[in-house]
Write a protein that holds these residues in place. Structure first.
Motif, short mmCIF file in Angstrom:
data_model
loop_
_atom_site.label_atom_id
_atom_site.label_comp_id
_atom_site.label_asym_id
_atom_site.label_seq_id
_atom_site.Cartn_x
_atom_site.Cartn_y
_atom_site.Cartn_z
N SER A 30 0.72 -3.09 -6.89
CA SER A 30 0.27 -2.51 -8.15
C SER A 30 -0.48 -1.19 -7.94
O SER A 30 -0.47 -0.32 -8.79
N TRP A 31 -1.12 -1.03 -6.79
CA TRP A 31 -1.89 0.16 -6.48
C TRP A 31 -1.05 1.28 -5.87
O TRP A 31 -1.56 2.35 -5.55
N CYS A 32 0.25 1.05 -5.70
CA CYS A 32 1.14 1.96 -4.97
C CYS A 32 1.83 2.95 -5.92
O CYS A 32 2.72 2.56 -6.69
N GLY A 33 1.43 4.20 -5.87
CA GLY A 33 2.05 5.24 -6.68
C GLY A 33 3.55 5.39 -6.42
O GLY A 33 4.35 5.44 -7.35
N PRO A 34 3.96 5.48 -5.14
CA PRO A 34 5.38 5.60 -4.85
C PRO A 34 6.21 4.41 -5.38
O PRO A 34 7.37 4.57 -5.74
N CYS A 35 5.58 3.22 -5.45
CA CYS A 35 6.29 2.06 -6.00
C CYS A 35 6.63 2.28 -7.47
O CYS A 35 7.70 1.91 -7.94
N ARG A 36 5.68 2.90 -8.20
CA ARG A 36 5.94 3.19 -9.61
C ARG A 36 7.10 4.16 -9.77
O ARG A 36 7.85 4.10 -10.74
N LEU A 37 7.26 5.07 -8.82
CA LEU A 37 8.38 6.01 -8.85
C LEU A 37 9.71 5.30 -8.60
O LEU A 37 10.74 5.66 -9.16
#
Length: 108
Positions: A30-37
């Motif tokens: 949930s804290w991972c910016g690249p995961c949101r991408l």
């Protein structure tokens, strides 16, 4: 039309290793910016490849047993399974064309 299924450590064997088709496991946080991408591409793959691929996602923080077993060292990470066999893995963000290539290479 298929969607991404969220699973936890206790469900891994049934949902992934005992599945009757290849399974793409998407490790995220949930804290991972690249995961949101990358999440929209994973959801796209779940729909686009629904006839020959199951897509599951695992949040890394609450599922340390699976993360450790499959040596996930960074997120986002992908592991492609056929039964108990690990066919391919990737760590870090990959663009949709590279995701397509990653899947097409192993889903003949």
């Amino acid at each position: 039309m298929s969607s991404t299924i969220a699973i936890k450590d206790p469900e891994f064997e049934t949902e992934v290793l005992q599945a009757n088709q290849p399974v793409l496991v998407y490790f995220w946080a949930s804290w991972c910016g690249p995961c949101r991408l990358m999440s929209p591409s994973i959801d796209w793959a779940a729909q686009e490849y629904s006839d020959r691929l199951k897509v599951v996602k695992m949040e890394v923080d609450p599922n340390q047993a699976t993360v450790k077993q499959y040596q996930v060292e960074g997120v986002p990470a992908l592991r492609l399974f056929q039964g108990t066999q690990l066919l391919a893995s990737s760590e870090g963000v990959i663009a949709k064309p590279k995701l397509i290539d990653f899947l097409d290479t192993h889903l003949k």
